[in-house]
Write a protein that holds these residues in place. Structure first.
Motif, PDB file in Angstrom:
ATOM      1  N   GLY A  12       0.783  -1.103   0.069  1.00 36.98           N
ATOM      2  CA  GLY A  12      -0.069  -0.060   0.150  1.00 36.98           C
ATOM      3  C   GLY A  12       0.725   1.300  -0.113  1.00 36.98           C
ATOM      4  N   LEU A  13       2.138   1.133   0.210  1.00 37.44           N
ATOM      5  CA  LEU A  13       3.015   2.269   0.304  1.00 37.44           C
ATOM      6  C   LEU A  13       3.095   3.020  -1.087  1.00 37.44           C
ATOM      7  N   MET A  14       2.622   2.103  -2.110  1.00 36.78           N
ATOM      8  CA  MET A  14       2.831   2.528  -3.568  1.00 36.78           C
ATOM      9  C   MET A  14       1.568   3.944  -3.922  1.00 36.78           C
ATOM     10  N   GLN A  15       0.749   3.882  -2.795  1.00 38.87           N
ATOM     11  CA  GLN A  15      -0.405   4.764  -3.169  1.00 38.87           C
ATOM     12  C   GLN A  15      -0.019   6.173  -2.546  1.00 38.87           C
ATOM     13  N   LEU A  16       1.377   6.244  -2.012  1.00 35.76           N
ATOM     14  CA  LEU A  16       1.772   7.540  -1.210  1.00 35.76           C
ATOM     15  C   LEU A  16       2.103   8.440  -2.526  1.00 35.76           C
ATOM     16  N   GLU A  17       1.625   9.954  -2.360  1.00 38.95           N
ATOM     17  CA  GLU A  17       2.088  10.954  -3.102  1.00 38.95           C
ATOM     18  C   GLU A  17       2.971  11.917  -2.793  1.00 38.95           C
ATOM     19  N   ASP A  18       3.437  11.813  -1.468  1.00 35.98           N
ATOM     20  CA  ASP A  18       4.440  12.610  -0.670  1.00 35.98           C
ATOM     21  C   ASP A  18       4.488  11.910   0.706  1.00 35.98           C
ATOM     22  N   LYS A  19       5.775  12.461   1.294  1.00 35.48           N
ATOM     23  CA  LYS A  19       6.165  11.874   2.416  1.00 35.48           C
ATOM     24  C   LYS A  19       5.113  12.139   3.750  1.00 35.48           C
ATOM     25  N   GLN A  20       4.925  11.346   4.335  1.00 31.94           N
ATOM     26  CA  GLN A  20       4.087  11.212   5.500  1.00 31.94           C
ATOM     27  C   GLN A  20       4.646  10.614   6.808  1.00 31.94           C
ATOM     28  N   VAL A  21       4.263  11.092   8.092  1.00 27.65           N
ATOM     29  CA  VAL A  21       4.501  10.641   9.365  1.00 27.65           C
ATOM     30  C   VAL A  21       3.273  10.273  10.122  1.00 27.65           C
ATOM     31  N   SER A  22       3.424   9.164  10.947  1.00 29.06           N
ATOM     32  CA  SER A  22       2.199   8.703  11.743  1.00 29.06           C
ATOM     33  C   SER A  22       2.666   8.472  13.172  1.00 29.06           C
ATOM     34  N   ALA A  36       0.740  -0.474  31.049  1.00 31.85           N
ATOM     35  CA  ALA A  36       1.523  -0.802  30.086  1.00 31.85           C
ATOM     36  C   ALA A  36       1.523   0.502  29.045  1.00 31.85           C
ATOM     37  N   GLN A  37       2.265   0.868  28.510  1.00 32.14           N
ATOM     38  CA  GLN A  37       2.311   2.077  27.184  1.00 32.14           C
ATOM     39  C   GLN A  37       2.542   1.352  26.011  1.00 32.14           C
ATOM     40  N   TYR A  38       1.752   1.683  25.050  1.00 32.61           N
ATOM     41  CA  TYR A  38       2.010   1.246  23.521  1.00 32.61           C
ATOM     42  C   TYR A  38       2.115   2.549  22.704  1.00 32.61           C
ATOM     43  N   ASP A  39       3.145   2.500  22.244  1.00 34.62           N
ATOM     44  CA  ASP A  39       3.523   3.600  21.148  1.00 34.62           C
ATOM     45  C   ASP A  39       3.874   3.166  19.857  1.00 34.62           C
ATOM     46  N   TYR A  40       3.793   3.941  18.898  1.00 34.68           N
ATOM     47  CA  TYR A  40       4.072   3.669  17.500  1.00 34.68           C
ATOM     48  C   TYR A  40       4.374   4.884  16.790  1.00 34.68           C
ATOM     49  N   ALA A  41       5.463   4.882  15.686  1.00 35.22           N
ATOM     50  CA  ALA A  41       5.714   6.013  15.112  1.00 35.22           C
ATOM     51  C   ALA A  41       6.063   5.615  13.780  1.00 35.22           C
ATOM     52  N   ALA A  42       5.762   6.257  12.519  1.00 35.69           N
ATOM     53  CA  ALA A  42       6.275   5.652  11.187  1.00 35.69           C
ATOM     54  C   ALA A  42       6.551   6.841  10.320  1.00 35.69           C
ATOM     55  N   PHE A  43       7.397   6.713   9.369  1.00 30.19           N
ATOM     56  CA  PHE A  43       7.722   7.527   8.164  1.00 30.19           C
ATOM     57  C   PHE A  43       7.687   6.784   6.982  1.00 30.19           C
ATOM     58  N   ALA A  44       7.372   7.460   5.954  1.00 31.15           N
ATOM     59  CA  ALA A  44       7.293   6.899   4.466  1.00 31.15           C
ATOM     60  C   ALA A  44       7.331   7.813   3.642  1.00 31.15           C
ATOM     61  N   ALA A  45       7.815   7.386   2.343  1.00 28.36           N
ATOM     62  CA  ALA A  45       8.131   8.247   1.184  1.00 28.36           C
ATOM     63  C   ALA A  45       8.331   7.662   0.043  1.00 28.36           C
ATOM     64  N   PRO A  46       7.603   8.043  -1.211  1.00 27.25           N
ATOM     65  CA  PRO A  46       7.823   7.545  -2.640  1.00 27.25           C
ATOM     66  C   PRO A  46       9.116   7.787  -3.146  1.00 27.25           C
ATOM     67  N   ILE A  47       9.890   7.099  -3.515  1.00 27.00           N
ATOM     68  CA  ILE A  47      11.444   6.870  -4.009  1.00 27.00           C
ATOM     69  C   ILE A  47      11.114   7.211  -5.423  1.00 27.00           C
ATOM     70  N   ASP A  48      10.335   6.927  -6.348  1.00 29.05           N
ATOM     71  CA  ASP A  48       9.940   7.410  -7.621  1.00 29.05           C
ATOM     72  C   ASP A  48       8.673   6.889  -7.867  1.00 29.05           C
ATOM     73  N   GLU A  49       8.277   6.879  -9.271  1.00 28.10           N
ATOM     74  CA  GLU A  49       6.920   6.499  -9.906  1.00 28.10           C
ATOM     75  C   GLU A  49       6.667   5.106  -9.405  1.00 28.10           C
ATOM     76  N   ARG A  50       7.646   4.100  -9.346  1.00 28.49           N
ATOM     77  CA  ARG A  50       7.294   2.666  -9.298  1.00 28.49           C
ATOM     78  C   ARG A  50       7.785   2.050  -7.925  1.00 28.49           C
ATOM     79  N   SER A  51       8.224   2.945  -6.947  1.00 27.12           N
ATOM     80  CA  SER A  51       8.700   2.472  -5.726  1.00 27.12           C
ATOM     81  C   SER A  51       8.775   3.411  -4.576  1.00 27.12           C
ATOM     82  N   ALA A  52       8.300   2.904  -3.152  1.00 19.99           N
ATOM     83  CA  ALA A  52       8.501   3.658  -2.116  1.00 19.99           C
ATOM     84  C   ALA A  52       9.060   2.950  -0.947  1.00 19.99           C
ATOM     85  N   TRP A  53       9.302   3.614  -0.087  1.00 19.98           N
ATOM     86  CA  TRP A  53       9.925   2.781   1.216  1.00 19.98           C
ATOM     87  C   TRP A  53       9.380   3.458   2.569  1.00 19.98           C
TER      88      TRP A  53
END
Length: 374
Positions: free
Chosen positions: A79-89, A100-117
């Motif tokens: 689903g990362l292929m649907q990204l149009e720009d950098k996002q954080v969550s 108990a504490q549950y924490d989550y952080a994420a970053f994702a970005a397109p690499i080019d038109e055919r890939s993302a990370w």
């Protein structure tokens, strides 16, 4: 070391206590077969199965086919292929009366038109646990100065990569996961695993398949033998030998299908279904020695891509009653979301009305499209 909130054979959440009382597919099938004959702890790395993002949790996690943002690294990296720009969550949740504490952080970005990370980090921890293993000295006297504190925490770091295939409508994603688990000075472990996922879209229908821990995820524990020697006799006849040093997390699979409907341009409805599969016999409504299947259904109504209302039903299980009769248990969730100029805030109330064996939780999450800062 772990106590599960369990009314059935398939707990969803767990909590930790102090150590003083220690007491698919051919590839997937091959990976399952490869683990036979090895020591397997059934609930290894369960903190990685709690889920992330209040929007997804409000839909009972039925997002395998529809996920299309920074949180896809967890739900389906394709689903990362649907990204149009950098996002954080970001997300935070508390469990067990704020213990108990549950924490989550994420970053994702397109690499080019055919890939993302992307990259994501999860922490599930209990801090400032009282260590009373040395409370009583050698003469049998209680000395409160001998009490110390420690923390126990589980960390999961996931590196995600997604790419479009040459075949129109198809995309795939992979995850490489590093697991770090720490129990004060008593023990710690490292683990590593891989996920593989695909998504396919045709005629407004979306399909998704997520294969978790396809190679099995191995955790190797390093136990401090000197610390263990101090507590191994805390309960007579128990824990007289070091526990197993290896944990193996067996593969799981999620198969999803979804469709989004538009009404008069302003209103939308997303309907999604998941089939969550475990390759072991559980209390799921479809259960066998080979595979158990639990469905999940989610809905998201939207207005002008601004306000969202969500509902979901999942965790369907057959619970054995005192009289040995069976009762169908399920977990209803609801959620709200608000999105404005690239900033989205979501809320989910899980296990509405305490209908299932899992505990209810109030969860908030934040997602930001970094293009707003340009």
């Amino acid at each position: 070391m772990y106590i599960f909130e369990k009314k059935s054979n398939k707990p969803r959440l767990f909590k930790k206590i102090a150590l003083k009382k220690i007491p698919l597919i051919a590839l997937l099938l091959c990976c399952c077969a490869a683990t036979y004959g090895q020591a397997v702890r059934k609930y290894s790395n369960e903190f990685m199965n709690i889920g992330v993002d209040a929007a997804a949790l409000g839909m009972a996690n039925a997002v395998t086919s529809s996920t299309a943002d920074v949180n896809s690294g967890y739900w389906n990296p394709a689903g990362l292929m649907q990204l149009e720009d950098k996002q954080v969550s970001l997300m935070h949740a508390s469990y067990f009366a704020n213990i108990a504490q549950y924490d989550y952080a994420a970053f994702a970005a397109p690499i080019d038109e055919r890939s993302a990370w992307g990259i994501s980090v999860i922490r599930f921890g209990v801090d400032d646990i009282l260590n009373t293993t040395q409370l009583i000295d050698a003469q049998g006297n209680i000395d409160y100065n001998r009490i110390s504190k420690f923390s126990t925490a589980d960390y999961g770091v996931t590196f995600s990569y997604a790419r479009k295939l040459q075949v129109p409508g198809w995309q795939y994603g992979v995850n490489a996961k590093v697991i770090r688990r720490i129990i004060g000075d008593f023990a710690n472990s490292w683990g590593f695993g891989l996920d593989f996922a695909v998504q396919f879209e045709r005629n407004d229908w979306k399909f998704g398949l997520m294969l978790r821990d396809i190679t099995t995820t191995y955790n190797i524990w390093n136990i401090d033998e000197d610390e263990y020697a101090k507590i191994k006799g805390a309960i007579e006849g128990q824990n007289q030998e070091l526990p197993e040093s290896t944990e193996i997390t067996l593969p799981k699979a999620q198969l999803g299908i979804s469709r989004k409907y538009d009404f008069h341009a302003d209103y939308t409805l997303l309907a999604a279904v998941n089939l969550n599969m475990e390759f072991a016999k559980t209390n799921d409504i479809i259960a066998s020695d080979f595979v158990s299947v639990a469905p999940a259904i989610g809905f998201e109504g939207g207005y002008t891509d601004l306000v969202f209302l969500r509902a979901g039903f999942g965790n369907f299980q057959n619970i054995t009653q005192i009289d040995n009769s069976k009762k169908l248990s399920f977990q209803p969730n609801i959620g709200l979301g608000f999105k404005y100029k690239g900033i989205q805030i979501d809320y989910a109330l899980t296990d509405l009305g305490n209908q299932s064996a899992a505990l209810y939780s109030n969860i908030f999450s934040l997602k930001v499209d970094l293009s707003i800062f340009r």
